[in-house]
Design an enzyme around this catalytic site. Sequence first.
Site, PDB file in Angstrom:
ATOM      1  N   GLU A 188      34.306  43.020  40.461  1.00 28.34           N
ATOM      2  CA  GLU A 188      35.327  43.622  40.531  1.00 28.34           C
ATOM      3  C   GLU A 188      36.209  43.794  39.616  1.00 28.34           C
ATOM      4  O   GLU A 188      36.894  44.969  39.130  1.00 28.34           O
ATOM      5  CB  GLU A 188      36.128  43.028  41.857  1.00 28.34           C
ATOM      6  CG  GLU A 188      37.386  43.862  42.731  1.00 28.34           C
ATOM      7  CD  GLU A 188      38.101  43.034  43.530  1.00 28.34           C
ATOM      8  OE1 GLU A 188      37.621  41.960  43.878  1.00 28.34           O
ATOM      9  OE2 GLU A 188      38.658  43.598  44.312  1.00 28.34           O
ATOM     10  N   ASP A 190      47.738  47.007  44.268  1.00 29.78           N
ATOM     11  CA  ASP A 190      48.543  45.945  45.091  1.00 29.78           C
ATOM     12  C   ASP A 190      49.622  45.155  44.460  1.00 29.78           C
ATOM     13  O   ASP A 190      50.780  45.635  45.118  1.00 29.78           O
ATOM     14  CB  ASP A 190      47.335  45.029  45.477  1.00 29.78           C
ATOM     15  CG  ASP A 190      46.205  45.649  46.412  1.00 29.78           C
ATOM     16  OD1 ASP A 190      46.218  47.196  46.188  1.00 29.78           O
ATOM     17  OD2 ASP A 190      45.649  45.087  46.909  1.00 29.78           O
TER      18      ASP A 190
END
Length: 812
Positions: free
Chosen positions: A772, A575
């Site tokens: 995560e 990202d």
Amino acid sequence: MARLSQLIAAAAALTAGVAAAGDDAVLSSEVGRLNNQSLLWGPYKPNLYFGVRPRLPEGLWSTLMWSRMDGYEDVKDGFRLTCEQGEEMRGYGWDEYDARTGGVQTIHDEGNKLDLTTSFVKVPGGSHGGSWAVRIKGELRDGAPEDQKTTVYYYFAQDGEGDLQVEGAGTEFGFEGDVALKGNSKSLGDYSILVTKGKGKHPSVDHDLSTKRHGDTTVVGSLQYADNLLWQAKPILFQQLQKAAQYVQETYGDAAAPPPWQVYRVDHDPGQGNVHIIQKTFEGPFEFDVIFSSGSAGKALTSEELTHEIKRTSESFSQRFGKVFDLKAPFKADKYLALGKSMFSNLLGGVGYFYGEQLIDRSYAPEYDEDNENFWVDAAEARGRRAQKMEGPYELFTSIPSRPFFPRGFLWDEGFHLVPIADWDMDLTLEIIKSWYKTMDDDGWIPREQILGAEARSKVPEEFQVQYPHYANPPTLFLVIEGFMERLRKANGTQRAEKETLSQDETLYRAHLDNVELGEEYLRKLYPLLRRQYDWFRKTQKGDIKSYDREAFSTKEAYRWRGRTETHCLTSGLDDYPRPQPPHPGELHVDLMSWVGLMTKSLLNIADALGMAEEVAELERNLEAIRRNLQDLHWSEKEGCFCDATIDEFEEHKLVCHKGYVSLFPFLVGLLKPDDPKLGKTLELLGDESHLFSAHGIRSLSQQDEGYGAGENYWRSPVWMPMNYMAVTQLYNVATQKGPFQDKARDLYTRLRRNLVETVYKSWAETGFAWEQYNPETGAGQRTKHFTGWTSLVVKLMSMEDLAGGHGRDEL
Ligand SMILES: *[C@@H]1O[C@H](CO)[C@@H](O)[C@H](O)[C@H]1NC(C)=O
Ligand SMILES: *[C@@H]1O[C@H](CO)[C@@H](O)[C@H](O)[C@H]1NC(C)=O
């Protein structure tokens, strides 16, 4: 039951090498059918705490809902159905799980002061995927009042054609004993369901309403809804509860109101319907069973058998886990075994079946070519025209990154999910890969985030739902396909002796490995699809060499992710990782070229095994060109690492170096030869604590980069498991081959493997969750919790070889 084991025995006989020519096709369809049977049922609605459905577009599905019932607000505040991230939950998930036999899940519901256990088993038999059952057990948590009330609802919905009805009606006020249902549908045949009375105390109260609403009966509401509404179990239930509460309000008013458990009670009205809500109310701890018996199995399952199956399933899971993931030093302690079992079980327990339409924008917009200077601005405008349409229905069988937060298929996550799953159950893995490739279009594009159906869409804002057919995503499934290929090659020609140690029950987990013909046939069918995806990448994500002053060995091998913006390159998966600024149509991305290199290498290996000489020759040329162009277009001698490239103000090739994961990519996908000096430089960067190496894993970006920790800080410092896993596997490869960097690689391998496992373990022990990503300074888990997708790769790390001892040296 007899029939399935006979068939497995028949398949095993073929496995034992007695097959004559022509039996291959029989074996293939037999194994296919048996796999369909064995994998039909599962907790395939992983977005729910417990949601069982078949791997079919339509059929019977069911779920569990509950809440504490001591205050009038509990029905709302304590209501549980979909997995959530809130503070109220102190960890939940599968402690043991196997897709073929079942497993145990525990839910620590602090908000409701309740610990729930769901023990789920699958029992083969008949021709409709067998039977299943779940034992639901509730125990009060510390601090709960002894007489705490809990209401439990078990919800059944029959999607599509079929009948389902409650047998008998019990008393006017509910069933005093078990509740039985009978149903049938095209795909499931005849079936029966039993919800047992179970064990536990029930509340009672001295109130007028007690003549009608008894605490000790099970009430059943049978309802009929349109098919497209059935997924909305909560609003359907709350309509009933609201009706019940309204009656109380009108009859007694606030002053004489009965206790909450008596207010919120589904009207007892059993009968025919496509929805049945079965409600029980308990005081203190409780337990009951839900048993689904397939008619064609001949005999209905009983609670006694369930008790036995729960025990057997648990024992065989533990035994198998020890064999498949044989944890190596320094992780041979019970605490790591517990971590491994939990992480793996949640990864596998996250496998779901999704079905429905998705939003795709296939409008031709010239802006989508991204060829002009301000392409990212124009592309954003084109997206703003909202030309998306619903397409489908699609179906997808896949694991997911996180049950509460990302309960849907993500293309680039999936390759990593399947790495540990492939060790456990190769045939299941191959089914999942097949399912993903079925969603590929004629051009070779696979939507990267698959949000199928209204239920999945309800979790995602619309602007993030749309998929664009010019957007790529790392083709990680190739990692697993290549792994399959390598194991198949090893199995090819291996003598029986090794295989015979496997029990018959093992047959289906690895039928495509034990029968090389079957594995080859699978690859032959898959190959054209892989090739189509490869060609799509090469065409749509092509980088521009010729329009600029660029010198390279090949004029073809260069790549650029489409779909980037000034701040993000979501398609790359990384990202907010810093990229050249401003975006430019002449940009080249080294991570993308590396992924294409990985695809080329895998295809080459498969084509070679399948004897496709022409393909092999072409792919060898491509691979060589990629290796050479990585050097020519992406290597910075000055910085000593690989870099993205762009065009400077004189229209000339310019490298833009942000040291971090992107710089490691050619190494991460295994494109550097063991004696390549560029490998030496890459290892230096990876091992340098002032850049990337930390006590908790490899940082996503160098501490010395100006963007380190800046902005969203998503891929700008945190430690991510998938990239670290790739680094560890490549370090292992370098460490175990002769070459100048062998010792350096062994040292990095040993330390990195240990740092990663310790970090995940510590955070898991402290918080009850996998995360995560991890903080490179403190090791703390960050962002989404209950992230048991690729973070579960930790189980692979623990079972990798320990190289700390070096050659023949004592480990101490
Ligand atoms: C297995 O199930 C799939 C999907 O339901 C179906 O397309 C396939 O034909 C089945 N395979 C066999 C061998 O029955
Ligand atoms: C298995 O071995 C045979 C005989 O050597 C060979 O022809 C075939 O290509 C091999 N298959 C795989 C998948 O390696």
